[in-house]
Motif scaffolding. Structure first.
Motif, PDB file in Angstrom:
ATOM      1  N   ILE A   1      -2.977 -38.914 106.117  1.00  0.00           N
ATOM      2  CA  ILE A   1      -1.594 -38.487 105.924  1.00  0.00           C
ATOM      3  C   ILE A   1      -1.014 -37.770 107.138  1.00  0.00           C
ATOM      4  N   VAL A   2      -1.815 -36.934 107.802  1.00  0.00           N
ATOM      5  CA  VAL A   2      -1.280 -36.191 108.945  1.00  0.00           C
ATOM      6  C   VAL A   2      -0.941 -37.115 110.111  1.00  0.00           C
ATOM      7  N   PRO A   3      -1.889 -37.932 110.603  1.00  0.00           N
ATOM      8  CA  PRO A   3      -1.511 -38.815 111.724  1.00  0.00           C
ATOM      9  C   PRO A   3      -0.419 -39.823 111.350  1.00  0.00           C
ATOM     10  N   LEU A   4      -0.412 -40.274 110.086  1.00  0.00           N
ATOM     11  CA  LEU A   4       0.609 -41.243 109.675  1.00  0.00           C
ATOM     12  C   LEU A   4       1.994 -40.613 109.730  1.00  0.00           C
ATOM     13  N   LEU A   5       2.124 -39.401 109.190  1.00  0.00           N
ATOM     14  CA  LEU A   5       3.432 -38.754 109.187  1.00  0.00           C
ATOM     15  C   LEU A   5       3.846 -38.324 110.588  1.00  0.00           C
ATOM     16  N   GLN A   6       2.874 -37.923 111.420  1.00  0.00           N
ATOM     17  CA  GLN A   6       3.204 -37.605 112.814  1.00  0.00           C
ATOM     18  C   GLN A   6       3.708 -38.854 113.534  1.00  0.00           C
ATOM     19  N   TRP A   7       3.053 -39.970 113.265  1.00  0.00           N
ATOM     20  CA  TRP A   7       3.439 -41.234 113.904  1.00  0.00           C
ATOM     21  C   TRP A   7       4.868 -41.625 113.514  1.00  0.00           C
ATOM     22  N   LEU A   8       5.198 -41.431 112.218  1.00  0.00           N
ATOM     23  CA  LEU A   8       6.519 -41.839 111.754  1.00  0.00           C
ATOM     24  C   LEU A   8       7.591 -40.800 112.039  1.00  0.00           C
ATOM     25  N   GLY A   9       7.172 -39.575 112.365  1.00  0.00           N
ATOM     26  CA  GLY A   9       8.144 -38.503 112.530  1.00  0.00           C
ATOM     27  C   GLY A   9       9.269 -38.857 113.480  1.00  0.00           C
ATOM     28  N   ALA A  10       8.927 -39.407 114.646  1.00  0.00           N
ATOM     29  CA  ALA A  10       9.952 -39.744 115.632  1.00  0.00           C
ATOM     30  C   ALA A  10      10.514 -41.146 115.429  1.00  0.00           C
ATOM     31  N   ARG A  11       9.800 -41.982 114.715  1.00  0.00           N
ATOM     32  CA  ARG A  11      10.209 -43.380 114.558  1.00  0.00           C
ATOM     33  C   ARG A  11      11.032 -43.642 113.291  1.00  0.00           C
ATOM     34  N   ASP A  12      10.940 -42.742 112.331  1.00  0.00           N
ATOM     35  CA  ASP A  12      11.636 -42.954 111.052  1.00  0.00           C
ATOM     36  C   ASP A  12      12.259 -41.638 110.597  1.00  0.00           C
ATOM     37  N   PRO A  13      13.207 -41.098 111.398  1.00  0.00           N
ATOM     38  CA  PRO A  13      13.737 -39.756 111.084  1.00  0.00           C
ATOM     39  C   PRO A  13      14.459 -39.693 109.742  1.00  0.00           C
ATOM     40  N   TRP A  14      15.032 -40.818 109.275  1.00  0.00           N
ATOM     41  CA  TRP A  14      15.778 -40.812 108.011  1.00  0.00           C
ATOM     42  C   TRP A  14      14.913 -41.226 106.820  1.00  0.00           C
ATOM     43  N   GLY A  15      13.668 -41.545 107.076  1.00  0.00           N
ATOM     44  CA  GLY A  15      12.767 -41.909 105.982  1.00  0.00           C
ATOM     45  C   GLY A  15      13.030 -43.274 105.375  1.00  0.00           C
ATOM     46  N   VAL A  16      13.760 -44.141 106.102  1.00  0.00           N
ATOM     47  CA  VAL A  16      14.089 -45.459 105.547  1.00  0.00           C
ATOM     48  C   VAL A  16      12.844 -46.327 105.462  1.00  0.00           C
ATOM     49  N   MET A  17      12.030 -46.311 106.533  1.00  0.00           N
ATOM     50  CA  MET A  17      10.804 -47.112 106.498  1.00  0.00           C
ATOM     51  C   MET A  17       9.881 -46.627 105.392  1.00  0.00           C
ATOM     52  N   ALA A  18       9.838 -45.325 105.207  1.00  0.00           N
ATOM     53  CA  ALA A  18       8.970 -44.776 104.161  1.00  0.00           C
ATOM     54  C   ALA A  18       9.406 -45.265 102.780  1.00  0.00           C
ATOM     55  N   GLU A  19      10.705 -45.449 102.575  1.00  0.00           N
ATOM     56  CA  GLU A  19      11.196 -45.904 101.273  1.00  0.00           C
ATOM     57  C   GLU A  19      10.678 -47.291 100.913  1.00  0.00           C
ATOM     58  N   THR A  20      10.344 -48.085 101.924  1.00  0.00           N
ATOM     59  CA  THR A  20       9.842 -49.428 101.625  1.00  0.00           C
ATOM     60  C   THR A  20       8.487 -49.387 100.925  1.00  0.00           C
ATOM     61  N   ALA A  21       7.866 -48.191 100.867  1.00  0.00           N
ATOM     62  CA  ALA A  21       6.588 -48.075 100.156  1.00  0.00           C
ATOM     63  C   ALA A  21       6.750 -48.393  98.675  1.00  0.00           C
ATOM     64  N   TYR A  22       7.984 -48.363  98.154  1.00  0.00           N
ATOM     65  CA  TYR A  22       8.216 -48.690  96.749  1.00  0.00           C
ATOM     66  C   TYR A  22       8.377 -50.190  96.517  1.00  0.00           C
ATOM     67  N   LEU A  23       8.494 -50.954  97.603  1.00  0.00           N
ATOM     68  CA  LEU A  23       8.594 -52.409  97.462  1.00  0.00           C
ATOM     69  C   LEU A  23       7.231 -52.984  97.082  1.00  0.00           C
ATOM     70  N   PRO A  24       7.184 -53.903  96.117  1.00  0.00           N
ATOM     71  CA  PRO A  24       5.890 -54.463  95.716  1.00  0.00           C
ATOM     72  C   PRO A  24       5.366 -55.513  96.682  1.00  0.00           C
ATOM     73  N   GLU A  25       6.259 -56.144  97.441  1.00  0.00           N
ATOM     74  CA  GLU A  25       5.826 -57.155  98.407  1.00  0.00           C
ATOM     75  C   GLU A  25       6.825 -57.206  99.547  1.00  0.00           C
ATOM     76  N   PHE A  26       6.423 -57.858 100.631  1.00  0.00           N
ATOM     77  CA  PHE A  26       7.208 -57.798 101.859  1.00  0.00           C
ATOM     78  C   PHE A  26       7.462 -59.196 102.395  1.00  0.00           C
TER      79      PHE A  26
END
Length: 727
Positions: free
Chosen positions: A118-143
């Motif tokens: 969780i720590v390295p993942l959130l650090q990695w996304l911190g600068a790349r996904d400031p609005w949390g949009v990519m994180a929201e895709t975690a609710y998608l069942p498929e891609f």
């Protein structure tokens, strides 16, 4: 080796200074230099000075093969745990090294792996996904590109593209050309979002369900909603896609509904009813069970709630309103409220038209709604209205190129035409049925049943008894619980009667009425069983009046035939005068019987068809229209006037001949004859007493005796029956 790996914190060292340090390292030793930069480092400034290759997240993640190599135990070391299957670890971690290591220890723990990631993942996304949009895709069942194009993040920001998620290592290649989000990554992201924005979780789940649904992945959308307990979007998708799911696999729809928890069902009547309806889904489709409880619409609270809610929904006609209306009319049929179901079907058809005019409804849903509305009207014996609904369903099915719905509508139109006595249109519908039916997979047997009933009727209309038996052999030997069981029962009873076994036909009808008391009350079932029973009685030689003929033109024709066979021309003409004959078949039969009755009433010595019969319109080849005349001995006349051919006459002559014994009038006493004459004069009981010099009680007893002999309940009935008997 460590001397060739440079750490760069851009906040402490600018790009120019760091470039000099890289150059110095390259000059001192041969070979490449690895640079690990902070998230905001201007790496392109360094790349402009030194030739380099920029690595992304996927370059530092492990593949399943590399995980397999890492999972090999060191020489002499302890064996890796059985759970350290490389493919399983890859699906869980996506190749993130810290998570992989946590799963390859002697006592692996997914929880420990998640905490390590969780720590390295959130650090990695911190600068790349400031609005949390990519994180929201975690609710998608498929891609897929299709799903992400439809995804509308709860944050309001634009949805990321598939390549963005792949570049940032949130999704991984599944080896078959598709993509998946590692489960540990999904857990970390959803946990974080739950903590940071709990009020947005429901919106994110809804957005994921809707995106998957709009991308055409209906089953996946419903599975996702059910797994997340998101019953509002579940209900929404279910309403919009009911027709698609129903026609593709009714059992799958039943399984989805069965996953709804009881507290949710308690709040949503329509879902509880839908689950009850879909409990009847089998491999060939849906067959509603026959009602087994005494119907009482006034006490049925569920029906009242469904009716009220449907009325509200119809104010804004759309796909959801139509789907709800389908639940309502199905429940009413299921509960034996056939008349109410027909009225509700009329309202549903209006909603369908409103939804089609405004656009928010799928063509398959509109078609299946019209089909079910037609069924309700059909069972209520409102045949003309049922025909309009079936025809609309057919037009919609053809517009949407839906073979199952097209075949279903054609088969029902054919059976409806047979029930109206219109056999040429029935044959036309059947001729169109073969094409779409041949392209139907699941549900073919159910669709074909109505077509087989119509084919059997058409064969019976031509008195092709062997052909009718051949078609009926494809159905159960006796009527099962299919909703058109009464149509099947009528055909079997008529066939047995025409084969010379009216007693078995009568027993069958009586048994069905006894065993299915509530289903037998459906207007269509009641009429079909009644007509079959009375025809069997007529052929069996029963001399009693056919009850209810005043409201049924087919029974009225049978009553006219019975009266003529017993020598009562007045009774026959009375039966032919009402009710109005509806449908070509009943009109032709009535015209032929009236011609015969007129001939007899004219005092002709030969009781048969008059010469004018030669000018009567022919029965269009439907020999069944002529059966009653053959029972009256008119076959030679039919042949003489060219109404039938020699071959047709041979078929007609093979029919069993009923014993139409002449009805004997009751024997009246002199006093009974006297009060009958006084009734004709319009006298009251008091006037009769004064005229005959008897007491009113004596006159009352004599009238009671007269009524009993005539089978009358009042004076007008007594006068009619006296005329019927020639008294």
């Amino acid at each position: 080796m460590q001397e060739r790996v440079l750490q760069w914190d851009s906040a402490l060292e600018d790009a120019e200074a760091f470039s000099r340090r890289v150059g110095q390292c390259l000059a001192e030793r041969d070979g490449p230099v690895a640079v690990i930069a902070s998230a905001n480092a201007p790496i392109h400034d360094v790349a402009a000075v030194h030739p380099c290759r920029l690595a992304d997240a996927t370059d530092v993640l492990l593949t399943a093969e590399e995980i397999g190599t890492l999972a090999q135990p060191p020489p002499g070391g302890p064996a890796r745990p059985a759970s350290a299957d490389p493919e399983t670890v890859y699906r869980l971690t996506g190749g993130w090294l810290v998570a992989v290591r946590a799963l390859l220890v002697p006592s692996p723990s997914p929880r420990a792996a998640r905490q390590a990631l969780i720590v390295p993942l959130l650090q990695w996304l911190g600068a790349r996904d400031p609005w949390g949009v990519m994180a929201e895709t975690a609710y998608l069942p498929e891609f897929s590109d299709a799903v992400l194009r439809q995804f509308q993040p709860a944050s309001g920001s634009p949805a990321p593209a598939l390549r963005d998620l792949a570049t940032e290592a949130l999704i991984r290649d599944d080896g078959t050309g598709g993509w998946f989000m590692p489960e540990l990554v999904r857990w970390c992201l959803t946990d974080c979002l739950q903590e940071k924005a709990p009020d947005r979780v429901d919106s994110m789940v809804r957005a994921a369900v809707e995106a998957t649904d709009r991308a055409g992945r209906v089953g996946v959308a419903l599975e996702t909603a059910a797994r997340r307990g998101a019953w509002i979007p579940f209900d929404t998708v279910l309403a919009d896609r009911a027709a698609e799911l129903f026609t593709s696999d009714a059992r799958y729809l039943r399984a989805l509904l069965a996953r709804i928890p009881e507290p949710v069902l308690a709040q949503k009547d329509h879902l509880r009813v839908a689950l009850r309806i879909m409990a009847s889904a089998g491999p060939e489709g849906l067959t509603l069970p026959l009602p087994s409880v005494e119907p009482d619409l006034r006490q049925d609270r569920t029906a009242a709630r469904l009716r009220a809610r449907a009325a509200r929904k119809y104010l804004t006609p759309n796909g959801r309103a139509v789907a709800f209306g389908m639940v309502e009319i199905s429940y009413l049929r299921l509960s034996g409220h056939y008349a109410a179901a027909a009225e509700a079907a009329v309202q549903l058809r209006r909603a369908v038209r409103g939804a089609l005019d405004s656009g928010p409804i799928s063509i398959p849903l509109a078609s299946i709604a019209e089909l079910h509305a037609g069924l309700c009207l059909h069972f209520a014996d409102r045949l003309d209205e049922a025909g309009l609904a079936y025809t609309s369903a057919l037009d919609l099915a053809r517009h949407g190129s839906h073979d199952f719905l097209e075949a279903d509508a054609l088969s029902k139109l054919a059976l409806l035409a047979a029930h109206q006595g219109e056999f040429q249109p029935a044959r036309s519908w059947l001729a169109q049925l073969d094409g779409p039916l041949s392209r139907v997979g699941r549900g073919r047997q159910q669709v074909r049943r109505c077509g087989d009933l119509a084919r059997a009727w058409c064969a019976l209309a031509a008195l092709d008894l062997a052909g009718a038996e051949e078609v009926l052999a494809r159905l159960p030997a006796e009527p099962d619980t299919d909703e058109f069981w009464s149509a099947h029962a009528q055909l079997l009873a008529l066939l047995r009667t025409l084969r010379g076994d009216p007693d078995t036909a009568r027993r069958q009808v009586r048994t069905l009425r006894r065993d299915r008391p509530y289903a037998s009350r459906a207007p269509l079932a009641d009429r079909l069983l009644t007509e079959a029973h009375h025809y069997a009685e007529l052929v069996g030689g029963t001399t009693s009046e056919i009850r209810g003929w005043q409201q049924n033109s087919a029974l009225a024709n049978l009553e006219a035939c019975r009266c003529l066979g017993q020598g009562s021309v007045d009774g026959a003409l009375r039966a032919l005068s009402r009710p109005p004959r509806v449908g070509r078949q009943q009109q032709v039969v009535a015209a032929l019987l009236r011609s015969y009755a007129t001939s007899v009433a004219g005092g002709r010595t030969a009781e048969g068809l008059p010469d004018e019969a030669a000018g009567l319109p022919g029965p269009d080849g439907e020999l069944i229209d002529l059966v009653t005349l053959v029972h009256l001995g008119c076959l030679p006349d039919l042949l003489r006037y060219g109404i039938v051919t020699e071959d047709q006459a041979a078929r007609l002559s093979a029919l069993p001949q009923p014993v139409l014994t002449r009805e004997q009038p009751p024997v009246l006493t002199a006093r009974e004859r006297e009060v009958l004459e006084l009734l004709r004069q319009g006298m009251t009981r008091k006037q009769m007493a004064e005229h005959t010099v008897r007491s009113e009680n004596t006159i009352k007893g004599q009238l009671r005796s007269l009524y009993a002999k005539l089978g009358a309940e009042k004076a007008t009935d007594a006068l009619e029956w006296a005329q019927h008997y020639g008294l």
